[in-house]
Design an enzyme around this catalytic site. Structure first.
Site, PDB file in Angstrom:
ATOM      1  N   HIS A 188     -27.193  40.299  45.332  1.00 47.37           N
ATOM      2  CA  HIS A 188     -28.230  39.265  45.280  1.00 47.37           C
ATOM      3  C   HIS A 188     -28.927  39.184  43.918  1.00 47.37           C
ATOM      4  CE1 HIS A 188     -31.367  42.348  46.437  1.00 47.37           C
ATOM      5  NE2 HIS A 188     -32.079  41.589  45.620  1.00 47.37           N
ATOM      6  N   ASP A 233     -24.311  43.097  50.434  1.00 50.89           N
ATOM      7  CA  ASP A 233     -25.112  42.948  49.210  1.00 50.89           C
ATOM      8  C   ASP A 233     -24.703  44.018  48.191  1.00 50.89           C
ATOM      9  OD1 ASP A 233     -26.974  42.122  47.402  1.00 50.89           O
ATOM     10  OD2 ASP A 233     -28.728  42.848  48.517  1.00 50.89           O
ATOM     11  N   GLY A 275     -38.009  44.262  42.506  1.00 47.65           N
ATOM     12  CA  GLY A 275     -37.668  44.869  41.223  1.00 47.65           C
ATOM     13  C   GLY A 275     -36.888  46.154  41.372  1.00 47.65           C
ATOM     14  N   SER A 307     -34.436  46.301  43.591  1.00 44.97           N
ATOM     15  CA  SER A 307     -33.131  45.857  44.079  1.00 44.97           C
ATOM     16  C   SER A 307     -31.999  46.314  43.192  1.00 44.97           C
ATOM     17  CB  SER A 307     -33.083  44.337  44.136  1.00 44.97           C
ATOM     18  OG  SER A 307     -33.680  43.937  45.321  1.00 44.97           O
ATOM     19  N   GLY A 308     -30.894  46.636  43.835  1.00 43.24           N
ATOM     20  CA  GLY A 308     -29.708  47.057  43.097  1.00 43.24           C
ATOM     21  C   GLY A 308     -29.756  48.529  42.749  1.00 43.24           C
TER      22      GLY A 308
HETATM   23  N1  ARG Z   1     -35.038  42.202  47.228  1.00 41.51           N
HETATM   24  C1  ARG Z   1     -35.867  43.033  46.468  1.00 41.51           C
HETATM   25  C2  ARG Z   1     -35.549  42.948  44.993  1.00 41.51           C
HETATM   26  O1  ARG Z   1     -34.947  42.008  44.585  1.00 41.51           O
HETATM   27  C3  ARG Z   1     -35.871  44.428  46.953  1.00 41.51           C
HETATM   28  C4  ARG Z   1     -36.721  44.532  48.138  1.00 41.51           C
HETATM   29  C5  ARG Z   1     -36.740  45.854  48.760  1.00 41.51           C
HETATM   30  N2  ARG Z   1     -37.845  45.778  49.632  1.00 41.51           N
HETATM   31  C6  ARG Z   1     -38.217  46.701  50.452  1.00 41.51           C
HETATM   32  N3  ARG Z   1     -39.301  46.547  51.142  1.00 41.51           N
HETATM   33  N4  ARG Z   1     -37.522  47.814  50.573  1.00 41.51           N
HETATM   34  O2  ARG Z   1     -36.020  43.728  44.185  1.00 41.51           O
END
Ligand code: ARG
Length: 867
Positions: free
Chosen positions: A668, A723, A815, A817-818
């Site tokens: 994503h 993902d 932030g 993510s990944g």
């Molecule tokens: N989708 C988010 C990103 O792009 C990560 C979210 C993770 N959230 C969580 N509550 N664990 O950084």
């Protein structure tokens, strides 16, 4: 008179010399025999010559000597034999090879003043004084019968101020059975000084405080080598630095004993800091660095012994109590590391601690905190708050630790408040007084110092010690919400006593209230395991990882009775079994029945393929910083963590290093948006070895362009299923202390519910908040998939896993993510369990984070990267 002594000394030596060789041993025996054969015995012996070979009574009778002769002769033989045996025992036990002993010491010459020339060991002044001191020492030794005869050599190594302190070592060769007497005589400073004053009525040197301590046997061998001895004097207002030989380009030498004599002007003290420290991993015989608060390497004046690798964030600053310090490096035959870089400077010697503290509140610390406090300190703080209030002291950080000293005795360094001593390493604690005054003492003895404490004093109302908060029985104040939330926030858990459980909680047998979600999750959350009792399978049955109960006999029968393979997981290691979805497949296509056999240090596959490619998931710094604010990571703690930047936007996503040219991240992150084409690899830059987003140019950082981005084609941008993405680097990275790959789990790898796991990233530190500058870390727990599905509105697919803390407060966020979710497996090796994917807000109660399950996508990774 002296001659007499010398003569005896000689004699002893000869005896000793004769000991090691077997032929000489015989001589010693002979002489013993002769000595013991008295005159009258000699007759007996002569007579006995005839009897000796004859233990035959008949023969004796035939020849007809008188009965008493026989008896006497027998007796004599007996006596002689006993003597021989006795001598042998004595010889073997006590007369073995003589031992070499070295003592390091110092003494004070009270009738001389220090001059600069004494600093230089090749100056004539040094020579003159050292000759006199040496003579005096030898004289002292000669008067003591336990010391004099064994003295070999004494060398004066240095002088320092106060009047003049002379540092020396003395070598002795002493028969083993006299070594203890020598030790005792050397340890008795009183008698040593008395002999000087007594003997030399008109001494040229007035001597005081003679002390000497046995040298560490491991360093005696090499202590004569002058090849790496250095002397440095601090320059006013300047830092002086020094390093091990060849640092940082080549490792330090083997079998070395290097010393750095550090000096400062009179009435100064020294502050020494190791800026980088990388020495062989610690073990009994490993290389080490020792720092002394003296110029003689005497154990009772040692400040610290260091080995292994320290992260740069670790505070390795040490202070002396006077104007000299000695740094030694002792290395063995194997293992060579880069070594260290250190710097030092001088500080005026002034009173630096204690005093009167007044007001409503305030702070105080041990001297030079967070540097290691100096030895020989005594500080007293008299604290007084307004007379209508009471006072308490809160120690926020407390490190007064000395190895081998029990917390309850505090015999060396300690803090003392109203007759109670505190020492060791302690979590935050509070000491309260029931009036407006409190006295805090701090004492450090002459050896081994620590970072000390950072404390604050606060005034409080005796009727309401924690306004708006809950008061722990320890005196600490915690937020009201923490009361009865199922977690011990007071160190004595007083916040979880006498609670009424809510409907979302259940009551443990020990009275605690825990979230219902923790029931039957295979983790002892109550502390008395009562949350796991009602979920046991009946007798003679086995509980599958997903909770199902099967018959004990169905375990390891080659059939997946649980449906998740958990009954066929651990069925004797090394056994090849028919391959199933849940069995680990070796390269030779045989399967083994063991949960998570990869890189666990045991050979499970006959072709050893489970232990190959295991150069991953380890971090290179062996030490952990103790003083870290919040959840900041340390440099090098997560060497696989990558920060992905987009031109003009800075950090956008995290990723993990899985080989020297491949990264793993979340699909994503690379979804195009109307304004930015995130799928365009040329937009991205990967930062490896990064710690602080404000310091991307740090020498430890490796920056790489991205060659291509492969997102999983099954990725669903609505459900976030699949993902995952892999990124190829334009150029490979170099593995260093701060850059290294994480291990990928096999498709069969199990991360069971309840397991503690780490998530790291520079994401927002609160929902909707700003990103972190320093890499953050958080420990969270794997949550049962079924339970998670109910919590997250049935959004979980088999490619996802739920990890978090259901009480809220700890989570990944925007932030992150990944980025990596890593689990510590056997041998402390870390595996990538998941990739930060999505969440319902951040850190909300009962809303754990969702992560891409790496193990189920293991084959996809292999197909796309070859790894
Ligand atoms: N989708 C988010 C990103 O792009 C990560 C979210 C993770 N959230 C969580 N509550 N664990 O950084």
């Amino acid at each position: 008179m002296d001659n007499m002594k010398n003569y005896r000394l000689h004699e002893e030596r000869k005896m000793n010399d004769s000991l090691p060789s077997p032929s000489r041993k015989m001589n010693a025996l002979d002489s013993g025999l002769k000595y013991n054969s008295r005159k009258e015995d000699m007759n007996g012996v002569e007579e006995g010559v005839e009897f000796l070979p004859t233990m035959n009574a008949k023969k004796v009778e035939k020849r007809g000597p008188k009965r008493w002769v026989v008896v006497t002769a027998g007796l004599i033989v007996f006596v002689l034999l006993s003597l021989i045996v006795g001598l042998l025992v004595w010889h073997l036990k006590y007369r073995r090879a003589p031992v070499q002993k070295v003592y390091n010491g110092h003494l004070v010459v009270t009738n001389f003043d220090f001059i600069d020339a004494y600093e230089n060991s090749s100056s004539p002044e040094f020579y003159m004084l050292s000759k006199k001191v040496k003579q005096t020492i030898e004289e002292i030794y000669q008067t003591n019968p336990h010391i004099g005869p064994y003295h070999k050599e004494t060398v004066i190594t240095a002088f320092s101020e106060g009047s003049v302190i002379a540092y020396y070592w003395s070598e002795f060769v002493v028969p083993a059975y006299k070594a203890e007497a020598l030790d005792n005589a050397m340890a008795d400073k009183q008698s040593l000084i008395q002999t000087v004053t007594y003997r030399s009525r008109n001494p040229i040197l007035k001597i005081d405080s003679v002390v000497a301590f046995p040298a560490d046997p491991s360093i005696i061998e090499s202590s004569r080598d002058n090849s790496c001895n250095f002397a440095l004097h601090a320059k006013e207002g300047e830092l002086t630095s020094f390093t091990t030989q060849g640092f940082p380009n080549s490792p330090y030498p083997n079998n070395a004993h290097c010393t750095w004599v550090l000096r400062a002007d009179a009435n100064s003290i020294i502050s020494l800091t190791f800026k980088t420290f990388d020495v062989e991993q610690c073990s009994d015989k490993s290389d080490f660095v020792k720092v002394y608060n003296s110029l003689s390497p005497m154990e009772p004046h040692a400040l610290v012994k260091l080995c292994g690798r320290y992260p740069p964030s670790y505070n390795l600053t040490f202070l002396s109590s006077q104007n000299v310090m000695l740094v030694t490096l002792v290395t063995n035959a194997e293992g060579r590391n880069p070594g260290f870089k250190a710097e030092f400077f001088q500080l005026p010697k002034t009173k630096i601690c204690g005093g009167t503290l007044q007001g409503e509140s305030g702070t105080f610390t041990t001297p030079y905190y967070p540097a290691h406090y100096p030895p020989n300190m005594d500080c007293v703080w008299d604290i007084e708050v307004p007379s209508t209030k009471n006072v308490k002291v809160r120690f926020n950080l407390f490190y007064v630790l000395e190895l081998g000293i029990p917390m309850n005795s505090c015999t060396k360094d300690y803090v003392e408040i109203s007759n109670t001593k505190y020492c060791g390493e302690r979590p935050q604690f509070v000491v309260a007084s029931n009036n407006n005054k409190i006295r805090v003492r701090f004492h450090s003895d002459q050896s081994y110092t620590d970072t000390g404490f950072s404390a604050e004093f606060l005034s409080y109302d005796s009727s309401d010690p924690c306004p708006g908060k809950f008061t722990c029985n320890t005196g600490r104040c915690i937020n009201k919400e923490m009361r009865c939330d199922g977690w011990a926030d007071c160190t004595d858990a007083s916040d979880e006593r006498s609670c009424n459980c809510t409907k979302d909680q259940f009551r443990c047998n020990n009275g605690w209230c825990k979230p219902r979600f923790w029931l039957c999750d295979a983790v002892d959350d109550c502390g008395d395991n009562s949350d796991e009792l009602q979920c046991k399978c009946p007798d003679k049955s086995f509980k599958c990882s997903k909770g199902k109960c099967i018959l004990e006999t169905q375990k390891c029968d080659g059939q997946d009775d649980c449906g998740d393979g958990s009954d066929e997981g651990d069925c004797g290691k090394g056994k090849s079994v028919p391959c199933e979805d849940y069995t680990y497949k070796c390269r030779n296509s045989l399967c083994v029945s063991k949960t998570n056999p990869e890189c666990d240090g045991e050979k499970d596959c006959t072709d050893n393929s489970d232990e190959e490619n295991c150069n991953c998931g380890t971090r290179s710094y062996s030490k952990k910083s103790r003083i870290v604010g919040g959840l900041n990571s340390e440099v090098g703690e997560w060497p696989w963590q990558v920060s992905l930047h987009v031109e003009g936007h800075g950090h956008v996503c995290g990723a993990s290093l899985i080989s020297n040219k491949w990264l793993l991240s979340a699909a994503h992150c690379f979804q195009d948006e109307p304004r930015i084409r995130y799928s365009d690899s040329s937009l991205w830059t990967a930062f490896l070895g990064l710690h602080d987003q404000n310091d991307p140019d740090n020498e430890k950082v490796q920056k790489r362009r991205i060659k291509r981005i492969i997102s999983n084609t099954m990725f669903n941008d609505y459900t976030y299923d699949y993902d995952i993405a892999v990124l190829e680097l334009q150029d490979p990275v170099e593995f260093t202390n701060t850059v290294g790959p994480i291990c990928l789990p096999d498709a069969t790898h199990d991360f069971p519910a309840g397991k503690a796991i780490w998530v790291t990233g520079w994401g927002a530190t609160s929902e909707g908040g700003a990103g972190a500058k320093i890499l953050q870390k958080a420990e969270i727990r794997v949550i049962n998939q079924t339970m998670c599905n109910t919590l997250l509105d049935n959004q979980m697919t088999p490619r996802m896993m739920c990890v978090g803390v259901l009480t809220g407060g700890i989570d990944a966020c925007q932030g992150d993510s990944g980025g990596p979710l890593v689990s510590v497996e056997s041998n402390n090796r870390m595996f990538l369990a998941g990739v930060v994917s999505w969440g319902d807000g951040c850190a909300r109660r009962n809303k754990p984070g969702a992560y891409t399950r790496v193990s189920v996508l293991r084959d996809w990774i292999k197909q796309n990267t070859g790894i």
